[in-house]
Motif scaffolding. Structure first.
Motif, PDB file in Angstrom:
ATOM      1  N   PRO A   8       0.821  -1.218   0.000  1.00 42.48           N
ATOM      2  CA  PRO A   8       0.000   0.000   0.000  1.00 42.48           C
ATOM      3  C   PRO A   8       0.856   1.269   0.000  1.00 42.48           C
ATOM      4  N   ASN A   9       2.156   1.081   0.041  1.00 43.60           N
ATOM      5  CA  ASN A   9       3.105   2.206   0.053  1.00 43.60           C
ATOM      6  C   ASN A   9       3.468   2.691  -1.345  1.00 43.60           C
ATOM      7  N   ILE A  10       3.014   2.002  -2.385  1.00 45.87           N
ATOM      8  CA  ILE A  10       3.420   2.397  -3.740  1.00 45.87           C
ATOM      9  C   ILE A  10       2.370   3.334  -4.347  1.00 45.87           C
ATOM     10  N   ASP A  44      -5.008   4.736   4.313  1.00 42.16           N
ATOM     11  CA  ASP A  44      -4.509   4.071   5.527  1.00 42.16           C
ATOM     12  C   ASP A  44      -2.997   4.253   5.635  1.00 42.16           C
ATOM     13  N   PHE A  45      -2.318   4.104   4.511  1.00 49.33           N
ATOM     14  CA  PHE A  45      -0.867   4.247   4.522  1.00 49.33           C
ATOM     15  C   PHE A  45      -0.463   5.653   4.938  1.00 49.33           C
ATOM     16  N   LEU A  46      -1.102   6.653   4.361  1.00 46.69           N
ATOM     17  CA  LEU A  46      -0.719   8.037   4.665  1.00 46.69           C
ATOM     18  C   LEU A  46      -0.945   8.367   6.136  1.00 46.69           C
ATOM     19  N   SER A  55       9.466   7.461  12.168  1.00 49.80           N
ATOM     20  CA  SER A  55       9.716   7.838  10.775  1.00 49.80           C
ATOM     21  C   SER A  55       8.719   7.132   9.867  1.00 49.80           C
ATOM     22  N   ARG A  56       8.506   7.715   8.695  1.00 54.98           N
ATOM     23  CA  ARG A  56       7.535   7.100   7.779  1.00 54.98           C
ATOM     24  C   ARG A  56       8.005   5.721   7.315  1.00 54.98           C
ATOM     25  N   CYS A  57       9.343   5.536   7.191  1.00 55.70           N
ATOM     26  CA  CYS A  57       9.824   4.226   6.741  1.00 55.70           C
ATOM     27  C   CYS A  57       9.574   3.164   7.818  1.00 55.70           C
ATOM     28  N   GLU A  58       9.691   3.557   9.065  1.00 58.12           N
ATOM     29  CA  GLU A  58       9.404   2.596  10.138  1.00 58.12           C
ATOM     30  C   GLU A  58       7.945   2.155  10.059  1.00 58.12           C
ATOM     31  N   SER A  59       7.045   3.115   9.880  1.00 60.07           N
ATOM     32  CA  SER A  59       5.622   2.772   9.746  1.00 60.07           C
ATOM     33  C   SER A  59       5.395   1.894   8.527  1.00 60.07           C
ATOM     34  N   CYS A  60       6.050   2.242   7.446  1.00 51.70           N
ATOM     35  CA  CYS A  60       5.910   1.512   6.186  1.00 51.70           C
ATOM     36  C   CYS A  60       6.344   0.050   6.354  1.00 51.70           C
ATOM     37  N   TYR A  61       7.505  -0.137   6.972  1.00 54.11           N
ATOM     38  CA  TYR A  61       7.988  -1.506   7.198  1.00 54.11           C
ATOM     39  C   TYR A  61       6.991  -2.258   8.088  1.00 54.11           C
ATOM     40  N   GLU A  62       6.545  -1.594   9.129  1.00 50.98           N
ATOM     41  CA  GLU A  62       5.651  -2.265  10.075  1.00 50.98           C
ATOM     42  C   GLU A  62       4.367  -2.746   9.396  1.00 50.98           C
ATOM     43  N   ILE A  63       3.739  -1.879   8.622  1.00 53.03           N
ATOM     44  CA  ILE A  63       2.469  -2.236   7.953  1.00 53.03           C
ATOM     45  C   ILE A  63       2.661  -3.480   7.081  1.00 53.03           C
ATOM     46  N   ARG A  64       3.729  -3.466   6.318  1.00 52.37           N
ATOM     47  CA  ARG A  64       3.933  -4.548   5.348  1.00 52.37           C
ATOM     48  C   ARG A  64       4.407  -5.838   6.021  1.00 52.37           C
ATOM     49  N   PHE A  65       5.292  -5.724   6.994  1.00 51.45           N
ATOM     50  CA  PHE A  65       5.797  -6.939   7.664  1.00 51.45           C
ATOM     51  C   PHE A  65       4.693  -7.603   8.482  1.00 51.45           C
ATOM     52  N   HIS A  89      19.589   0.618  -0.899  1.00 52.51           N
ATOM     53  CA  HIS A  89      18.959   1.927  -0.689  1.00 52.51           C
ATOM     54  C   HIS A  89      18.028   1.940   0.518  1.00 52.51           C
ATOM     55  N   GLN A  90      17.746   0.782   1.070  1.00 55.36           N
ATOM     56  CA  GLN A  90      16.837   0.713   2.221  1.00 55.36           C
ATOM     57  C   GLN A  90      17.585   0.857   3.530  1.00 55.36           C
ATOM     58  N   LYS A  91      16.817   1.084   4.597  1.00 57.27           N
ATOM     59  CA  LYS A  91      17.408   1.218   5.942  1.00 57.27           C
ATOM     60  C   LYS A  91      17.522  -0.190   6.543  1.00 57.27           C
ATOM     61  N   TYR A 136      11.825   5.273  -8.109  1.00 54.20           N
ATOM     62  CA  TYR A 136      11.880   5.776  -6.725  1.00 54.20           C
ATOM     63  C   TYR A 136      11.356   4.685  -5.802  1.00 54.20           C
ATOM     64  N   CYS A 137      11.556   4.887  -4.493  1.00 52.16           N
ATOM     65  CA  CYS A 137      11.257   3.811  -3.551  1.00 52.16           C
ATOM     66  C   CYS A 137       9.811   3.319  -3.651  1.00 52.16           C
ATOM     67  N   GLY A 138       8.855   4.246  -3.530  1.00 54.88           N
ATOM     68  CA  GLY A 138       7.478   3.774  -3.619  1.00 54.88           C
ATOM     69  C   GLY A 138       6.438   4.811  -3.235  1.00 54.88           C
ATOM     70  N   CYS A 139       6.573   5.368  -2.032  1.00 51.02           N
ATOM     71  CA  CYS A 139       5.534   6.285  -1.557  1.00 51.02           C
ATOM     72  C   CYS A 139       5.633   7.639  -2.262  1.00 51.02           C
ATOM     73  N   ILE A 140       4.577   8.407  -2.114  1.00 50.50           N
ATOM     74  CA  ILE A 140       4.517   9.703  -2.781  1.00 50.50           C
ATOM     75  C   ILE A 140       5.593  10.651  -2.237  1.00 50.50           C
ATOM     76  N   PHE A 141       6.009  10.424  -1.003  1.00 49.26           N
ATOM     77  CA  PHE A 141       7.074  11.254  -0.411  1.00 49.26           C
ATOM     78  C   PHE A 141       8.409  10.960  -1.109  1.00 49.26           C
ATOM     79  N   SER A 142       8.654   9.694  -1.375  1.00 50.63           N
ATOM     80  CA  SER A 142       9.916   9.346  -2.047  1.00 50.63           C
ATOM     81  C   SER A 142       9.890   9.786  -3.510  1.00 50.63           C
ATOM     82  N   GLU A 143       8.700   9.840  -4.094  1.00 51.79           N
ATOM     83  CA  GLU A 143       8.590  10.355  -5.466  1.00 51.79           C
ATOM     84  C   GLU A 143       8.955  11.830  -5.477  1.00 51.79           C
TER      85      GLU A 143
HETATM   86  S1  SF4 Z   1      10.641   5.804   1.302  1.00 52.74           S
HETATM   87 FE1  SF4 Z   1      10.187   3.655   0.780  1.00 52.74          FE
HETATM   88  S2  SF4 Z   1      10.377   2.547   2.726  1.00 52.74           S
HETATM   89 FE2  SF4 Z   1      10.222   4.728   3.217  1.00 52.74          FE
HETATM   90  S3  SF4 Z   1       8.020   5.097   3.533  1.00 52.74           S
HETATM   91 FE3  SF4 Z   1       8.430   5.524   1.391  1.00 52.74          FE
HETATM   92  S4  SF4 Z   1       7.999   3.596   0.328  1.00 52.74           S
HETATM   93 FE4  SF4 Z   1       8.225   3.116   2.477  1.00 52.74          FE
END
Ligand code: SF4
Length: 151
Positions: A8-10, A44-46, A55-65, A89-91, A136-143
């Motif tokens: 849901p992060n893409i 839900d992701f946002l 951090s948003r990446c921590e939330s992102c990992y948590e949702i998916r894992f 490129h990931q944490k 880009y990674c996936g979320c709109i922030f990374s875009e």
């Molecule tokens: S930058 Fe990547 S890992 Fe971090 S929140 Fe966005 S999609 Fe998820």
């Protein structure tokens, strides 16, 4: 062993659909089983990603894992893991930390291996096959971080 797609992060939706279609074509070509969760849970992701206490990446990992762990439990797998472990490129440390916590909370093992040495092999295979490669990674922030240089 089985692959599981839940992302849901893409964003935006066309990027989500394009990545999924690329993956489906690939797994079909190598005859690898894949379960797909097509839900595009943008809102839900946002809400999770904008939490102030992490951090948003921590939330992102948590949702998916968490979702992957639960599906693995239902299917009686011994463990779950993540393709994120291949990316330089990931944490990486944060991935391990969050995944271990989810594993404890959900009662299933997290399979860890540092797949990063295989990153370049994956890149080469995708280029040989003329596969779509994510810009880009996936979320709109990374875009935004990838393309918007104005702020
Ligand atoms: S930058 Fe990547 S890992 Fe971090 S929140 Fe966005 S999609 Fe998820």
């Amino acid at each position: 062993m089985q692959g599981y797609f839940f992302n849901p992060n893409i964003h935006p939706y066309r990027e989500f659909a394009h990545r999924l279609e690329t993956l489906q074509e690939y797994v079909k070509s190598i005859d690898f089983p894949l379960e797909v969760d097509r839900r595009y849970l943008l809102e839900d992701f946002l809400l999770e990603a904008l939490q102030k206490d992490r951090s948003r990446c921590e939330s992102c990992y948590e949702i998916r894992f968490r979702q992957a762990a639960r599906v693995a439990m239902v299917k009686n797998f011994d463990s779950f893991t993540t393709t994120l472990l291949v990316s330089p490129h990931q944490k990486h440390k944060l991935i391990i930390e969050v995944a271990k916590r989810i594993a404890r909370e959900e009662g299933i093992e997290f399979f860890y291996m540092d797949f990063r040495p295989y990153w370049q092999t994956g890149v080469s295979i995708s280029r040989e096959r003329l596969m779509y490669r994510q810009p880009y990674c996936g979320c709109i922030f990374s875009e935004k971080e990838r393309y918007c240089k104005e702020n």
